[in-house]
Write a protein that holds these residues in place. Sequence first.
Motif, PDB file in Angstrom:
ATOM      1  N   SER A  49     -24.189 -20.859  32.885  1.00 45.13           N
ATOM      2  CA  SER A  49     -23.572 -20.058  31.833  1.00 45.13           C
ATOM      3  C   SER A  49     -24.499 -20.003  30.630  1.00 45.13           C
ATOM      4  O   SER A  49     -25.110 -20.996  30.248  1.00 45.13           O
ATOM      5  N   MET A  50     -24.629 -18.841  30.046  1.00 48.07           N
ATOM      6  CA  MET A  50     -25.528 -18.695  28.913  1.00 48.07           C
ATOM      7  C   MET A  50     -24.770 -18.696  27.580  1.00 48.07           C
ATOM      8  O   MET A  50     -25.370 -18.635  26.532  1.00 48.07           O
ATOM      9  N   ILE A  51     -23.445 -18.720  27.679  1.00 45.54           N
ATOM     10  CA  ILE A  51     -22.675 -18.644  26.438  1.00 45.54           C
ATOM     11  C   ILE A  51     -22.596 -20.023  25.801  1.00 45.54           C
ATOM     12  O   ILE A  51     -22.162 -20.990  26.429  1.00 45.54           O
ATOM     13  N   GLN A  52     -23.071 -20.115  24.565  1.00 47.22           N
ATOM     14  CA  GLN A  52     -22.972 -21.378  23.851  1.00 47.22           C
ATOM     15  C   GLN A  52     -21.727 -21.335  22.984  1.00 47.22           C
ATOM     16  O   GLN A  52     -21.533 -20.403  22.207  1.00 47.22           O
ATOM     17  N   ASP A  53     -20.877 -22.356  23.124  1.00 50.26           N
ATOM     18  CA  ASP A  53     -19.658 -22.378  22.323  1.00 50.26           C
ATOM     19  C   ASP A  53     -19.685 -23.588  21.391  1.00 50.26           C
ATOM     20  O   ASP A  53     -20.347 -24.563  21.672  1.00 50.26           O
ATOM     21  N   TYR A  54     -18.938 -23.477  20.277  1.00 52.57           N
ATOM     22  CA  TYR A  54     -18.971 -24.539  19.278  1.00 52.57           C
ATOM     23  C   TYR A  54     -17.563 -24.992  18.893  1.00 52.57           C
ATOM     24  O   TYR A  54     -16.615 -24.227  19.008  1.00 52.57           O
ATOM     25  N   ILE A  55     -17.488 -26.196  18.380  1.00 53.09           N
ATOM     26  CA  ILE A  55     -16.310 -26.582  17.617  1.00 53.09           C
ATOM     27  C   ILE A  55     -16.822 -26.882  16.217  1.00 53.09           C
ATOM     28  O   ILE A  55     -17.881 -27.503  16.058  1.00 53.09           O
ATOM     29  N   VAL A  56     -16.140 -26.377  15.199  1.00 53.19           N
ATOM     30  CA  VAL A  56     -16.634 -26.532  13.832  1.00 53.19           C
ATOM     31  C   VAL A  56     -15.878 -27.651  13.133  1.00 53.19           C
ATOM     32  O   VAL A  56     -14.645 -27.665  13.120  1.00 53.19           O
ATOM     33  N   VAL A  57     -16.613 -28.600  12.568  1.00 53.75           N
ATOM     34  CA  VAL A  57     -15.975 -29.686  11.815  1.00 53.75           C
ATOM     35  C   VAL A  57     -16.349 -29.552  10.345  1.00 53.75           C
ATOM     36  O   VAL A  57     -17.435 -29.078  10.015  1.00 53.75           O
ATOM     37  N   ALA A  58     -15.421 -29.970   9.466  1.00 49.76           N
ATOM     38  CA  ALA A  58     -15.697 -29.926   8.033  1.00 49.76           C
ATOM     39  C   ALA A  58     -15.889 -31.348   7.532  1.00 49.76           C
ATOM     40  O   ALA A  58     -15.173 -32.255   7.939  1.00 49.76           O
ATOM     41  N   THR A  59     -16.899 -31.528   6.643  1.00 47.42           N
ATOM     42  CA  THR A  59     -17.140 -32.878   6.124  1.00 47.42           C
ATOM     43  C   THR A  59     -17.721 -32.831   4.716  1.00 47.42           C
ATOM     44  O   THR A  59     -18.389 -31.851   4.351  1.00 47.42           O
ATOM     45  N   THR A  60     -17.455 -33.866   3.942  1.00 46.48           N
ATOM     46  CA  THR A  60     -18.078 -33.990   2.622  1.00 46.48           C
ATOM     47  C   THR A  60     -19.296 -34.902   2.696  1.00 46.48           C
ATOM     48  O   THR A  60     -20.014 -35.064   1.741  1.00 46.48           O
ATOM     49  N   ARG A  61     -19.475 -35.556   3.840  1.00 48.67           N
ATOM     50  CA  ARG A  61     -20.597 -36.490   3.970  1.00 48.67           C
ATOM     51  C   ARG A  61     -21.400 -36.196   5.235  1.00 48.67           C
ATOM     52  O   ARG A  61     -21.341 -36.944   6.206  1.00 48.67           O
ATOM     53  N   PRO A  62     -22.184 -35.118   5.217  1.00 43.70           N
ATOM     54  CA  PRO A  62     -22.914 -34.738   6.434  1.00 43.70           C
ATOM     55  C   PRO A  62     -23.860 -35.839   6.943  1.00 43.70           C
ATOM     56  O   PRO A  62     -24.087 -35.937   8.145  1.00 43.70           O
ATOM     57  N   GLU A  63     -24.379 -36.685   6.039  1.00 46.31           N
ATOM     58  CA  GLU A  63     -25.342 -37.704   6.498  1.00 46.31           C
ATOM     59  C   GLU A  63     -24.722 -38.712   7.466  1.00 46.31           C
ATOM     60  O   GLU A  63     -25.412 -39.290   8.300  1.00 46.31           O
ATOM     61  N   THR A  64     -23.391 -38.873   7.375  1.00 44.18           N
ATOM     62  CA  THR A  64     -22.780 -39.856   8.264  1.00 44.18           C
ATOM     63  C   THR A  64     -22.645 -39.344   9.701  1.00 44.18           C
ATOM     64  O   THR A  64     -22.341 -40.118  10.599  1.00 44.18           O
ATOM     65  N   MET A  65     -22.894 -38.032   9.894  1.00 46.06           N
ATOM     66  CA  MET A  65     -22.757 -37.495  11.259  1.00 46.06           C
ATOM     67  C   MET A  65     -23.688 -38.193  12.242  1.00 46.06           C
ATOM     68  O   MET A  65     -23.455 -38.215  13.440  1.00 46.06           O
ATOM     69  N   LEU A  66     -24.741 -38.809  11.704  1.00 49.86           N
ATOM     70  CA  LEU A  66     -25.682 -39.511  12.585  1.00 49.86           C
ATOM     71  C   LEU A  66     -24.985 -40.684  13.286  1.00 49.86           C
ATOM     72  O   LEU A  66     -25.448 -41.158  14.310  1.00 49.86           O
ATOM     73  N   GLY A  67     -23.858 -41.122  12.721  1.00 50.74           N
ATOM     74  CA  GLY A  67     -23.122 -42.226  13.332  1.00 50.74           C
ATOM     75  C   GLY A  67     -21.844 -41.773  14.012  1.00 50.74           C
ATOM     76  O   GLY A  67     -20.967 -42.588  14.296  1.00 50.74           O
ATOM     77  N   ASP A  68     -21.707 -40.484  14.259  1.00 51.07           N
ATOM     78  CA  ASP A  68     -20.461 -39.992  14.861  1.00 51.07           C
ATOM     79  C   ASP A  68     -20.271 -40.494  16.293  1.00 51.07           C
ATOM     80  O   ASP A  68     -21.222 -40.604  17.056  1.00 51.07           O
ATOM     81  N   ALA A  69     -19.007 -40.763  16.605  1.00 53.98           N
ATOM     82  CA  ALA A  69     -18.686 -41.226  17.958  1.00 53.98           C
ATOM     83  C   ALA A  69     -17.707 -40.287  18.654  1.00 53.98           C
ATOM     84  O   ALA A  69     -17.447 -40.436  19.844  1.00 53.98           O
TER      85      ALA A  69
END
Length: 739
Positions: free
Chosen positions: A208-228
């Motif tokens: 499949s060539m269709i890329q789909d996303y889920i959008v999350v909102a955050t005030t601290r983008p730097e912490t995404m490096l630790g997302d689980a």
Amino acid sequence: KLWEKSGFFNSDKLPKTPALPAGRQRLKPKIYFTILLPPPNITGSLHLGHALNATISDILIRFNRMRGKKTIWLPGLDHAGIATQNVVEKELDREGGTRFDLGREKFIERVWQWKKQYGSIILGQFKKLGVSCDWSRLRFTLDKKYSDAVLKAFIHYYKKGWIYRGERVINWCPRCQTSLSDLEVEYKEEKTKLWYIKYPLKVQDSRSMIQDYIVVATTRPETMLGDAAVAVNPKDERYKNLIDKEVILPLQNREIPIIADKAVDEKFGTGAVKVTPAHDLTDAEIAERHSLPFYQVIDKDAKMTSEAGYLYFGLKTEECRSKVLEELEKLGLIEKVEDYTHNISLCYRCRSKLEPILSPQWFLKMDELKKLAIKAVKSSKVKIIPKNFEKIYFSWLNNVKDWCISRQIWWGHRLPVWFCQNQTGRIPNFQFPISKQIPNSKSQTSKPIENSSAEKFVVSIVQPRRCPFCKECKMIQSEDVLDTWFSSALWPFATLSKKDLKNFYPSDVLITARDIINLWVARMIFSGMGFRGEIPFLKVLIHATILTQEGKRMSKSKGTGVDPLELIDNFGADALRFGLIWQSMGNQDIRFDGTAVMAGRKFANKIWNASRFVINNTNLRMNTNNTNKIKPKTSAGKKILSQLQKTKKAVEKDIENFHFGQALHKIYDFFWHDFCDVYIEKSKKQLQASNPQTSKILFYVLLESLKILHPFTPFVTEAIYQKVKPKGSKKMLLIVKWQ
Ligand SMILES: [Zn+2]
Ligand SMILES: [Zn+2]
């Protein structure tokens, strides 16, 4: 006052009662009666909840004392770790210093000074209420003996293998380099941005060539490096079919799940949020519920760790934020940016931004202890009254997590744990019987420290003479103290001497507020069972919560609190006791009505006036003989005597069933209406005719009424008793026989 001087609050000084025959434990409730005062905080000030609790206890103690039991009402004080430390730190703050300037030892000295000066104020306030506690047995949770018991309990649990090291997310001040409790966090509104970031869904079908996303909102983008994980609310229709699918975490290229958790607010951002277990307190709880891994990407200096990735390692969090946003921009993964205002948490002392991080803590396993606590109540060995509170008790225990018992403060019981300064040596901990390694428990709340076997420590009350690991260092004690509730959980037995334990343990009834059923009651039950092998008390009486007239919580800061001390000053302690009990009709909330206190004062006056009438018109003094020869000749006389007997019996029954309000209403009706309004009025004619029987009846009914009233309104009844007792007698109503 007179009571305290008499020493009769101390059961050892009460008139003789038969010694307890050995091996006849069943007889115990017949001879002894014990209540423990829930120890108020040394920082506390008497509030209406205390006053109600103390009045109920005092009624039971006075009632049972008059019935000839050996009573002990054991008072005490709680060191209240965080609250007390805060008060003293605020003092230091006004002087321009911190506890770190003083150092641990000096600071603790300072807290002891504070305790000496202010710590007993609250007990004085309890005394104003007329409580008949045994002050000779006053205990404090930091007394030497008490502290020994606390450390012994720690070692007892450790030996059983129930104490382990784990990690938990805490509020950390990177400037002060200390963790802060929830009480020490200040909040401030801050204008910031809300970033909407696209997390690509994992492609199920590689063609499949269709890329789909889920959008999350955050005030601290730097912490995404630790997302689980990415979390959505289970009720949110928009994401129903995405639950349990996976996304690829951008920048880290980590596959993480989409989970459903009720803690997610559908209205925030897109309704989908990132979950960063190691750097957010709510996320940590979500992670526990879903067994997610904790990635620690920020360290104690608020800098990025190596786990954040080589591009970000060593950057300050703000620098990292710019870098992360830059990289996301490059990948076209930022959907939009909005202005946003929210509350940020600050250190109450230096007002730095707090950084939630993972920190090593000590935990007590609940697996076995909770079973003991459940069994004690299921088997009705401990009865919780009213019974519907058992539900709260069981549901908490059934879902209980391991208990985090360490706190990073200084005021409290320091952990009996000693670390090797060098952390070297080849011998693992389990070589030492006292510090054996512990398998992880199923219900543990935290990520176990994988290298904990490498952490070299010994558990011991005294400092080990020689470090068993490196064999050369002076071992240093853990900086942590135990959770205050760990020590108060031992209150029912750590307060009693060996001899008292035999006679007064378990106590008869614990009287407490419903908000600490879990924090305190459940923990006392499993501590008693786990440590002494016996329940700590037979009954738990949960008293009503006192609310404002509008049915809201009383709050000092909102000015909606009612100060019991003011009521005592204005209306007297008897009136306050009356007012509280008058409204205790078995309901779970009392919407406090001050007019009941005024009615209490009126009633006290009525007792005075009626007594004065009887004393002036009978000229009798108490004498055991003159009650035996009562032969009522009038129907009014017969009637009042039978009403008296009926009331007394009913009151006894009510007190035994903890129906205090009902008991008071009955005495009130009897005294005010049957006695004053009817009998005293009718007696006036008889007295003119000098009928001796009438005098005797008046006197007898008055005396009996004083006895029945005494547990409720002790001051006025004792004062009157002092006027009618036999000449020269030192006797007090306090210990007059009920029957
Ligand atoms: Zn700070
Ligand atoms: Zn060492």
